[in-house]
Write a protein that holds these residues in place. Sequence first.
Motif, mmCIF file in Angstrom:
data_model
loop_
_atom_site.group_PDB
_atom_site.id
_atom_site.type_symbol
_atom_site.label_atom_id
_atom_site.label_comp_id
_atom_site.label_asym_id
_atom_site.label_seq_id
_atom_site.Cartn_x
_atom_site.Cartn_y
_atom_site.Cartn_z
ATOM 1 N N LEU A 73 0.838 -1.195 0.000
ATOM 2 C CA LEU A 73 0.000 0.000 0.000
ATOM 3 C C LEU A 73 0.877 1.250 0.000
ATOM 4 C CD1 LEU A 73 -2.735 -0.808 2.682
ATOM 5 C CD2 LEU A 73 -2.945 -1.005 0.201
ATOM 6 N N ARG A 74 0.279 2.359 -0.372
ATOM 7 C CA ARG A 74 0.985 3.626 -0.223
ATOM 8 C C ARG A 74 1.127 3.935 1.268
ATOM 9 N NH1 ARG A 74 -1.686 8.312 -3.555
ATOM 10 N NH2 ARG A 74 -3.533 7.545 -2.470
ATOM 11 N N GLN A 75 2.171 4.673 1.621
ATOM 12 C CA GLN A 75 2.446 4.949 3.030
ATOM 13 C C GLN A 75 1.261 5.609 3.719
ATOM 14 O OE1 GLN A 75 5.611 4.358 4.844
ATOM 15 N NE2 GLN A 75 4.065 4.582 6.437
ATOM 16 N N CYS A 76 0.627 6.580 3.058
ATOM 17 C CA CYS A 76 -0.488 7.293 3.684
ATOM 18 C C CYS A 76 -1.664 6.361 3.944
ATOM 19 C CB CYS A 76 -0.916 8.474 2.813
ATOM 20 S SG CYS A 76 -1.463 8.036 1.138
ATOM 21 N N GLU A 77 -1.913 5.411 3.029
ATOM 22 C CA GLU A 77 -2.984 4.443 3.228
ATOM 23 C C GLU A 77 -2.633 3.461 4.334
ATOM 24 O OE1 GLU A 77 -4.528 4.375 -1.442
ATOM 25 O OE2 GLU A 77 -3.274 2.759 -0.654
ATOM 26 N N ARG A 78 -1.374 3.060 4.371
ATOM 27 C CA ARG A 78 -0.915 2.112 5.386
ATOM 28 C C ARG A 78 -1.038 2.724 6.788
ATOM 29 N NH1 ARG A 78 3.215 0.576 2.810
ATOM 30 N NH2 ARG A 78 4.798 1.979 3.621
ATOM 31 N N ASP A 79 -0.675 3.977 6.929
ATOM 32 C CA ASP A 79 -0.762 4.627 8.237
ATOM 33 C C ASP A 79 -2.204 4.694 8.726
ATOM 34 O OD1 ASP A 79 1.967 4.989 8.210
ATOM 35 O OD2 ASP A 79 1.872 7.070 7.539
ATOM 36 N N VAL A 80 -3.110 5.085 7.848
ATOM 37 C CA VAL A 80 -4.517 5.208 8.232
ATOM 38 C C VAL A 80 -5.093 3.845 8.606
ATOM 39 C CG1 VAL A 80 -6.819 5.689 7.337
ATOM 40 C CG2 VAL A 80 -4.986 7.327 6.974
ATOM 41 N N PHE A 81 -4.783 2.824 7.813
ATOM 42 C CA PHE A 81 -5.327 1.497 8.078
ATOM 43 C C PHE A 81 -4.839 0.956 9.416
ATOM 44 C CE2 PHE A 81 -5.277 -3.099 8.015
ATOM 45 C CZ PHE A 81 -6.543 -3.411 7.545
ATOM 46 N N THR A 82 -3.551 1.034 9.672
ATOM 47 C CA THR A 82 -3.014 0.468 10.908
ATOM 48 C C THR A 82 -3.523 1.210 12.139
ATOM 49 O OG1 THR A 82 -1.005 1.808 10.628
ATOM 50 C CG2 THR A 82 -0.942 -0.465 9.819
ATOM 51 N N LEU A 83 -3.696 2.515 12.032
ATOM 52 C CA LEU A 83 -4.176 3.281 13.177
ATOM 53 C C LEU A 83 -5.654 3.034 13.450
ATOM 54 C CD1 LEU A 83 -2.392 6.728 12.672
ATOM 55 C CD2 LEU A 83 -1.910 5.029 14.427
ATOM 56 N N CYS A 84 -6.473 3.039 12.394
ATOM 57 C CA CYS A 84 -7.926 2.915 12.586
ATOM 58 C C CYS A 84 -8.373 1.472 12.789
ATOM 59 C CB CYS A 84 -8.666 3.511 11.379
ATOM 60 S SG CYS A 84 -8.545 5.306 11.260
ATOM 61 N N VAL A 85 -7.818 0.546 12.011
ATOM 62 C CA VAL A 85 -8.288 -0.835 12.051
ATOM 63 C C VAL A 85 -7.532 -1.645 13.091
ATOM 64 C CG1 VAL A 85 -8.592 -2.954 10.707
ATOM 65 C CG2 VAL A 85 -9.013 -0.730 9.649
ATOM 66 N N TRP A 86 -6.213 -1.625 13.059
ATOM 67 C CA TRP A 86 -5.428 -2.461 13.961
ATOM 68 C C TRP A 86 -5.326 -1.882 15.357
ATOM 69 C CZ3 TRP A 86 -0.780 -4.540 10.614
ATOM 70 C CH2 TRP A 86 -1.259 -5.588 9.791
ATOM 71 N N SER A 87 -5.286 -0.550 15.473
ATOM 72 C CA SER A 87 -5.114 0.049 16.797
ATOM 73 C C SER A 87 -6.380 0.705 17.332
ATOM 74 C CB SER A 87 -3.970 1.072 16.773
ATOM 75 O OG SER A 87 -2.741 0.409 16.535
ATOM 76 N N GLY A 88 -7.429 0.723 16.540
ATOM 77 C CA GLY A 88 -8.731 1.155 17.038
ATOM 78 C C GLY A 88 -8.920 2.641 17.241
ATOM 79 N N LEU A 89 -8.117 3.487 16.614
ATOM 80 C CA LEU A 89 -8.333 4.924 16.738
ATOM 81 C C LEU A 89 -9.556 5.333 15.923
ATOM 82 C CD1 LEU A 89 -5.392 4.801 17.833
ATOM 83 C CD2 LEU A 89 -5.025 7.017 16.740
ATOM 84 N N SER A 90 -10.252 6.335 16.400
ATOM 85 C CA SER A 90 -11.380 6.883 15.642
ATOM 86 C C SER A 90 -10.846 7.700 14.468
ATOM 87 C CB SER A 90 -12.232 7.775 16.549
ATOM 88 O OG SER A 90 -11.496 8.928 16.946
ATOM 89 N N TYR A 91 -11.766 8.077 13.558
ATOM 90 C CA TYR A 91 -11.345 8.916 12.433
ATOM 91 C C TYR A 91 -10.710 10.208 12.942
ATOM 92 C CZ TYR A 91 -14.267 5.917 9.459
ATOM 93 O OH TYR A 91 -14.819 4.857 8.791
ATOM 94 N N GLN A 92 -11.349 10.806 13.959
ATOM 95 C CA GLN A 92 -10.845 12.073 14.492
ATOM 96 C C GLN A 92 -9.469 11.902 15.130
ATOM 97 O OE1 GLN A 92 -13.866 10.786 15.064
ATOM 98 N NE2 GLN A 92 -15.189 12.193 13.910
ATOM 99 N N GLU A 93 -9.288 10.813 15.884
ATOM 100 C CA GLU A 93 -7.998 10.577 16.539
ATOM 101 C C GLU A 93 -6.905 10.305 15.514
ATOM 102 O OE1 GLU A 93 -9.120 8.645 20.880
ATOM 103 O OE2 GLU A 93 -9.204 7.364 19.111
ATOM 104 N N ALA A 94 -7.223 9.523 14.488
ATOM 105 C CA ALA A 94 -6.232 9.254 13.443
ATOM 106 C C ALA A 94 -5.877 10.530 12.693
ATOM 107 C CB ALA A 94 -6.765 8.200 12.476
ATOM 108 N N ALA A 95 -6.873 11.357 12.445
ATOM 109 C CA ALA A 95 -6.620 12.628 11.759
ATOM 110 C C ALA A 95 -5.692 13.505 12.589
ATOM 111 C CB ALA A 95 -7.944 13.346 11.502
ATOM 112 N N GLN A 96 -5.926 13.512 13.905
ATOM 113 C CA GLN A 96 -5.063 14.285 14.798
ATOM 114 C C GLN A 96 -3.651 13.713 14.839
ATOM 115 O OE1 GLN A 96 -6.666 14.786 18.743
ATOM 116 N NE2 GLN A 96 -4.714 15.491 19.589
ATOM 117 N N ALA A 97 -3.551 12.382 14.858
ATOM 118 C CA ALA A 97 -2.236 11.741 14.916
ATOM 119 C C ALA A 97 -1.420 12.012 13.662
ATOM 120 C CB ALA A 97 -2.401 10.232 15.107
ATOM 121 N N LEU A 98 -2.089 12.038 12.510
ATOM 122 C CA LEU A 98 -1.394 12.188 11.231
ATOM 123 C C LEU A 98 -1.359 13.636 10.733
ATOM 124 C CD1 LEU A 98 -2.855 9.045 9.429
ATOM 125 C CD2 LEU A 98 -0.594 9.280 10.474
#
Length: 230
Positions: A144-169
């Motif tokens: 995957l592209r890096q940006c897609e990989r970061d979003v997937f691992t944070l939201c799906v594997w680590s359970g962050l919400s959309y808002q939390e992932a947006a803040q993290a990235l």
Amino acid sequence: MRITETSVGLRTSHGVDCSLHARIRAGDPEAFREIFLSHAQMVYRHALRITGDWALAEDVVSLTFLEAWRLRGRLRDEGDSPRPWLMGIATNVLRNTVRARRRHERAMARLPARQTVPDFADELIGRIGDAEQLFAAQAGLARLRQCERDVFTLCVWSGLSYQEAAQALGVPTGTVRSRLARARARLRKLAQEELKNKQAEREKAEPGSGSGQVQGGRTEAARSSQERNR
């Protein structure tokens, strides 16, 4: 008694109790102990799923909290948990760690090959269905592209919400949603391809049903054994 940020609970304009955030910014060791106890396992699981390496995942945890200590002054009073900030740091640490490991692997690959004893334990583990699926997911994730990989691992594997992932990235929430949708679709396809390839490799490695076998089965084998014992 002197009243400081670390002795009273501060509140933002949104009414969020941010005493923990203030204590972290102030370098309070107990505050860091709190976030370590609360979030170290999450960072470890996140790193393990991405790297597939227990020892490397432990290193990522250590580096993440060391970096969090160094960057503690940048923690803002957003939300009621430092989790997005911490996972943003973990994401950057993982990027650098994975790059370093790849450089090391390329350097090792240039060295003359040595004869090694096969590790049958790894082979057995690799035949477990869950392990194969994890390998396929990791292999697909790497494509995957890096940006897609970061979003997937944070939201799906680590359970962050959309808002939390947006803040993290540091990206808009809508960007997280669209990247995650693309990542899910691509990863599903790539993981299926990896599983098919592994299945084909395993079938190819298995000996053919007719090659190397003694004609006549058990009867011939028993007869040959009796003749040798005469």
